[in-house]
Design an enzyme around this catalytic site. Structure first.
Site, PDB file in Angstrom:
ATOM      1  N   SER A 128      -6.944  -8.647  -6.622  1.00 28.28           N
ATOM      2  CA  SER A 128      -6.572  -7.869  -5.441  1.00 28.28           C
ATOM      3  C   SER A 128      -7.805  -7.189  -4.864  1.00 28.28           C
ATOM      4  O   SER A 128      -8.734  -6.830  -5.600  1.00 28.28           O
ATOM      5  CB  SER A 128      -5.559  -6.821  -5.891  1.00 28.28           C
ATOM      6  OG  SER A 128      -5.502  -5.760  -4.985  1.00 28.28           O
ATOM      7  N   TYR A 153      -2.792   0.305 -11.031  1.00 32.05           N
ATOM      8  CA  TYR A 153      -2.595  -1.083 -10.581  1.00 32.05           C
ATOM      9  C   TYR A 153      -3.954  -1.747 -10.362  1.00 32.05           C
ATOM     10  O   TYR A 153      -4.219  -2.852 -10.864  1.00 32.05           O
ATOM     11  CB  TYR A 153      -1.781  -1.101  -9.276  1.00 32.05           C
ATOM     12  CG  TYR A 153      -1.876  -2.412  -8.536  1.00 32.05           C
ATOM     13  CD1 TYR A 153      -1.174  -3.537  -8.970  1.00 32.05           C
ATOM     14  CD2 TYR A 153      -2.700  -2.548  -7.408  1.00 32.05           C
ATOM     15  CE1 TYR A 153      -1.283  -4.753  -8.304  1.00 32.05           C
ATOM     16  CE2 TYR A 153      -2.820  -3.765  -6.754  1.00 32.05           C
ATOM     17  CZ  TYR A 153      -2.103  -4.851  -7.200  1.00 32.05           C
ATOM     18  OH  TYR A 153      -2.229  -6.058  -6.544  1.00 32.05           O
ATOM     19  N   LYS A 157      -6.166  -4.965 -12.419  1.00 31.21           N
ATOM     20  CA  LYS A 157      -6.792  -6.148 -11.807  1.00 31.21           C
ATOM     21  C   LYS A 157      -8.271  -6.222 -12.195  1.00 31.21           C
ATOM     22  O   LYS A 157      -8.796  -7.308 -12.463  1.00 31.21           O
ATOM     23  CB  LYS A 157      -6.620  -6.116 -10.284  1.00 31.21           C
ATOM     24  CG  LYS A 157      -5.173  -6.223  -9.833  1.00 31.21           C
ATOM     25  CD  LYS A 157      -4.538  -7.538 -10.269  1.00 31.21           C
ATOM     26  CE  LYS A 157      -3.078  -7.664  -9.912  1.00 31.21           C
ATOM     27  NZ  LYS A 157      -2.437  -8.868 -10.447  1.00 31.21           N
ATOM     28  N   PHE A 182      -6.268  -9.696  -0.022  1.00 33.07           N
ATOM     29  CA  PHE A 182      -6.196  -8.449   0.743  1.00 33.07           C
ATOM     30  C   PHE A 182      -4.698  -8.146   0.919  1.00 33.07           C
ATOM     31  O   PHE A 182      -4.012  -8.083  -0.081  1.00 33.07           O
ATOM     32  CB  PHE A 182      -7.080  -8.562   1.993  1.00 33.07           C
ATOM     33  CG  PHE A 182      -8.534  -8.361   1.571  1.00 33.07           C
ATOM     34  CD1 PHE A 182      -9.156  -9.299   0.740  1.00 33.07           C
ATOM     35  CD2 PHE A 182      -9.228  -7.212   1.883  1.00 33.07           C
ATOM     36  CE1 PHE A 182     -10.453  -9.098   0.252  1.00 33.07           C
ATOM     37  CE2 PHE A 182     -10.525  -7.004   1.413  1.00 33.07           C
ATOM     38  CZ  PHE A 182     -11.135  -7.943   0.600  1.00 33.07           C
ATOM     39  N   ARG A 235      -6.182  -1.935   6.898  1.00 34.23           N
ATOM     40  CA  ARG A 235      -6.048  -3.004   5.908  1.00 34.23           C
ATOM     41  C   ARG A 235      -6.301  -4.353   6.561  1.00 34.23           C
ATOM     42  O   ARG A 235      -6.204  -4.503   7.770  1.00 34.23           O
ATOM     43  CB  ARG A 235      -4.611  -3.030   5.335  1.00 34.23           C
ATOM     44  CG  ARG A 235      -4.219  -1.793   4.541  1.00 34.23           C
ATOM     45  CD  ARG A 235      -4.892  -1.784   3.189  1.00 34.23           C
ATOM     46  NE  ARG A 235      -4.475  -0.646   2.396  1.00 34.23           N
ATOM     47  CZ  ARG A 235      -5.051   0.557   2.439  1.00 34.23           C
ATOM     48  NH1 ARG A 235      -6.084   0.788   3.250  1.00 34.23           N
ATOM     49  NH2 ARG A 235      -4.619   1.538   1.675  1.00 34.23           N
ATOM     50  N   ARG A 299      -0.213   8.776   0.682  1.00 40.22           N
ATOM     51  CA  ARG A 299       0.363   8.263  -0.565  1.00 40.22           C
ATOM     52  C   ARG A 299      -0.740   8.219  -1.628  1.00 40.22           C
ATOM     53  O   ARG A 299      -1.844   7.759  -1.347  1.00 40.22           O
ATOM     54  CB  ARG A 299       0.915   6.857  -0.304  1.00 40.22           C
ATOM     55  CG  ARG A 299       1.498   6.159  -1.512  1.00 40.22           C
ATOM     56  CD  ARG A 299       2.151   4.832  -1.133  1.00 40.22           C
ATOM     57  NE  ARG A 299       1.186   3.814  -0.739  1.00 40.22           N
ATOM     58  CZ  ARG A 299       1.493   2.537  -0.480  1.00 40.22           C
ATOM     59  NH1 ARG A 299       2.750   2.139  -0.549  1.00 40.22           N
ATOM     60  NH2 ARG A 299       0.562   1.690  -0.126  1.00 40.22           N
TER      61      ARG A 299
HETATM   62  C1  UD1 Z   1      -2.316  -2.912  -2.141  1.00 45.57           C
HETATM   63  C2  UD1 Z   1      -3.581  -3.730  -2.287  1.00 45.57           C
HETATM   64  C3  UD1 Z   1      -3.286  -5.184  -2.044  1.00 45.57           C
HETATM   65  C4  UD1 Z   1      -2.141  -5.644  -2.937  1.00 45.57           C
HETATM   66  C5  UD1 Z   1      -0.931  -4.767  -2.691  1.00 45.57           C
HETATM   67  C6  UD1 Z   1       0.178  -5.116  -3.653  1.00 45.57           C
HETATM   68  C7  UD1 Z   1      -5.286  -2.165  -1.543  1.00 45.57           C
HETATM   69  C8  UD1 Z   1      -6.264  -1.842  -0.509  1.00 45.57           C
HETATM   70  N1  UD1 Z   1      -4.538  -3.255  -1.320  1.00 45.57           N
HETATM   71  O1  UD1 Z   1      -1.931  -2.983  -0.820  1.00 45.57           O
HETATM   72  O2  UD1 Z   1      -4.437  -5.949  -2.353  1.00 45.57           O
HETATM   73  O3  UD1 Z   1      -1.818  -6.970  -2.616  1.00 45.57           O
HETATM   74  O4  UD1 Z   1      -1.283  -3.423  -2.953  1.00 45.57           O
HETATM   75  O5  UD1 Z   1       1.290  -4.314  -3.407  1.00 45.57           O
HETATM   76  O6  UD1 Z   1      -5.171  -1.504  -2.547  1.00 45.57           O
HETATM   77  N2  UD1 Z   1       2.298   2.255   4.300  1.00 45.57           N
HETATM   78  C9  UD1 Z   1       2.903   3.235   5.062  1.00 45.57           C
HETATM   79  N3  UD1 Z   1       4.243   3.425   4.876  1.00 45.57           N
HETATM   80  C10 UD1 Z   1       4.984   2.744   3.995  1.00 45.57           C
HETATM   81  C11 UD1 Z   1       4.340   1.745   3.206  1.00 45.57           C
HETATM   82  C12 UD1 Z   1       2.988   1.535   3.389  1.00 45.57           C
HETATM   83  O7  UD1 Z   1       2.270   3.896   5.868  1.00 45.57           O
HETATM   84  O8  UD1 Z   1       6.193   3.012   3.868  1.00 45.57           O
HETATM   85  C13 UD1 Z   1       0.871   2.046   4.481  1.00 45.57           C
HETATM   86  C14 UD1 Z   1       0.065   2.308   3.227  1.00 45.57           C
HETATM   87  O9  UD1 Z   1      -0.299   3.655   3.121  1.00 45.57           O
HETATM   88  C15 UD1 Z   1      -1.128   1.375   3.470  1.00 45.57           C
HETATM   89  C16 UD1 Z   1      -0.540   0.233   4.285  1.00 45.57           C
HETATM   90  O10 UD1 Z   1       0.680   0.705   4.811  1.00 45.57           O
HETATM   91  O11 UD1 Z   1      -2.076   2.020   4.268  1.00 45.57           O
HETATM   92  C17 UD1 Z   1      -0.266  -0.994   3.456  1.00 45.57           C
HETATM   93  O12 UD1 Z   1       0.460  -0.586   2.306  1.00 45.57           O
HETATM   94  P1  UD1 Z   1       1.101  -1.646   1.313  1.00 45.57           P
HETATM   95  O13 UD1 Z   1       1.800  -2.684   2.088  1.00 45.57           O
HETATM   96  O14 UD1 Z   1       1.872  -0.890   0.285  1.00 45.57           O
HETATM   97  O15 UD1 Z   1      -0.138  -2.348   0.659  1.00 45.57           O
HETATM   98  P2  UD1 Z   1      -1.462  -1.700  -0.018  1.00 45.57           P
HETATM   99  O16 UD1 Z   1      -1.095  -0.586  -0.902  1.00 45.57           O
HETATM  100  O17 UD1 Z   1      -2.487  -1.482   1.025  1.00 45.57           O
END
Ligand code: UD1
Length: 344
Positions: A128, A153, A157, A182, A235, A299
């Protein structure tokens, strides 16, 4: 010549199921799969069989149970393993670190033990971009030194990658590739399979589509005060079928013996940084729906910004990202509508 058999762990999961479709349709492989369905639905196997018109063997199995896992290796001549099975919620891993350390690490140890025992010498590992943590220099490439992980998490990885590297150093007849994803989003072009979590999802895109369709009342954007262009996290969203295609290419690469080293790592991203608000805007445009959202607290475990330099995967594996953010949102939305229609 008979087809090579590939074991896909976590094959009922989001990326696993899309990868099985690619392996069956375009890879020329036999597939077997193992999944414990902790975070996935066995129905996704039916969907894969419907989409591909092909049947494959699958087992309900917890990979931490090495005795049961051993039976699968004994019953099949497995040429390679694509190891997806893992927990993947960043926030949950901060809350329940041992759940992540236990499951994500023990399952990989067992995969490698059994590969050794049964002379299976090719493994593709789901890593990841979270291994990069909070980095200054973007886009990030594979030569970037890895800092301390931001979440358990992400640390699982990092540990997985080191474990594979050590294993490859010790056993030179064994080859492995870690693919650093990503943010995989979107759904298969058929609209009949996509992200299918058992419970309320943690990831942004299924929460956007789920809110738009009325499953959830409102989306909370986690943090509006980050040092980014609009205050929300950036992202690199990448279509799940592009990720799936990269697995087939990585496996072909190992099987044809083109790899110069027996362990290597590749980024899989689109190269575009997209903020949470931009992702919401892209969804609203493609669906014609206004999303009900609010800006909330940050978060735990989230990094500020990350996007990929994927030149290495392009030049070495011959892989190229085919989908843009519009097609990611379009297919994710079609999948949400299909699920509602079919009552999944
Ligand atoms: C992370 C990993 C990614 C992995 C994934 C698995 C990083 C940078 N990326 O993704 O490689 O595949 O976990 O789950 O660590 N968000 C909101 N509201 C929500 C949910 C999410 O604002 O209700 C935002 C998060 O704060 C983040 C973005 O959306 O900025 C993406 O979040 P999410 O889809 O959970 O993935 P990551 O945590 O970025």
């Amino acid at each position: 010549m008979s087809k090579k058999t590939v074991l896909v762990t976590g094959g009922a999961g989001y990326i696993g199921s899309h990868t099985i479709i690619e392996l069956l349709n375009h890879g020329g492989y036999e597939v077997i799969s193992a999944d414990n369905f902790f975070t996935s639905s066995p129905k996704s196997y039916d969907q894969v069989e419907m989409i591909t018109g092909k049947k494959f063997k699958h087992y309900k199995l917890d990979l931490c149970d090495i005795l049961e896992f051993d039976k699968i290796f004994s019953d099949h001549d497995i040429a390679g393993v694509i190891h997806f099975a893992a927990f993947k919620a960043v926030g949950e891993s901060v809350e329940l670190p041992l759940k992540y350390y236990h499951n994500n690490i023990a399952s990989l140890v067992n995969v490698l033990e059994l590969c050794r025992k049964h002379k299976t010498s090719n493994v593709i590992f789901s890593s990841s971009c979270s291994v990069y943590g909070n980095i200054e220099k973007l886009p990030v490439d594979e030569n970037t030194p890895l800092p301390k992980a931001e979440s358990p998490y992400a640390y699982t990885k990092q540990i997985g990658e080191v474990m594979l590297q050590d294993f490859c150093k010790r056993y030179l007849d064994f080859s492995a590739i870690s693919l650093r994803y990503f943010n995989p989003v979107g759904a298969h072009d058929s609209g009949k399979i996509g992200e299918w979590p058992n419970n309320k999802p943690n990831n942004l895109v299924p929460l956007i589509t789920g809110t738009a369709i009325g499953k959830y009342p409102q989306l909370t954007v986690f943090g509006g005060d980050y040092p980014t262009r609009d205050g929300t996290n950036v992202r690199d969203y990448i279509h799940v079928s592009d990720i799936a295609d990269a697995h087939v290419k990585a496996l072909n690469f190992l099987f044809t013996g083109k790899n110069k080293t027996n362990y290597d790592v590749y980024n899989l991203g689109s190269g575009n940084g997209v903020s949470v608000l931009e992702a919401i805007a892209a969804f609203e445009k493609i669906s014609g729906k206004k999303l009900n959202y609010k800006i909330g607290d940050r978060r735990a475990g989230d990094v500020v910004s990350v996007y990929s330099d994927s030149t290495k995967a392009e030049s070495v594996l011959g892989w190229k990202c085919k989908h843009d953010i519009k097609s990611m949102m379009k297919t994710a939305w079609e999948w949400e509508l299909y699920r509602e229609k079919e009552k999944f």
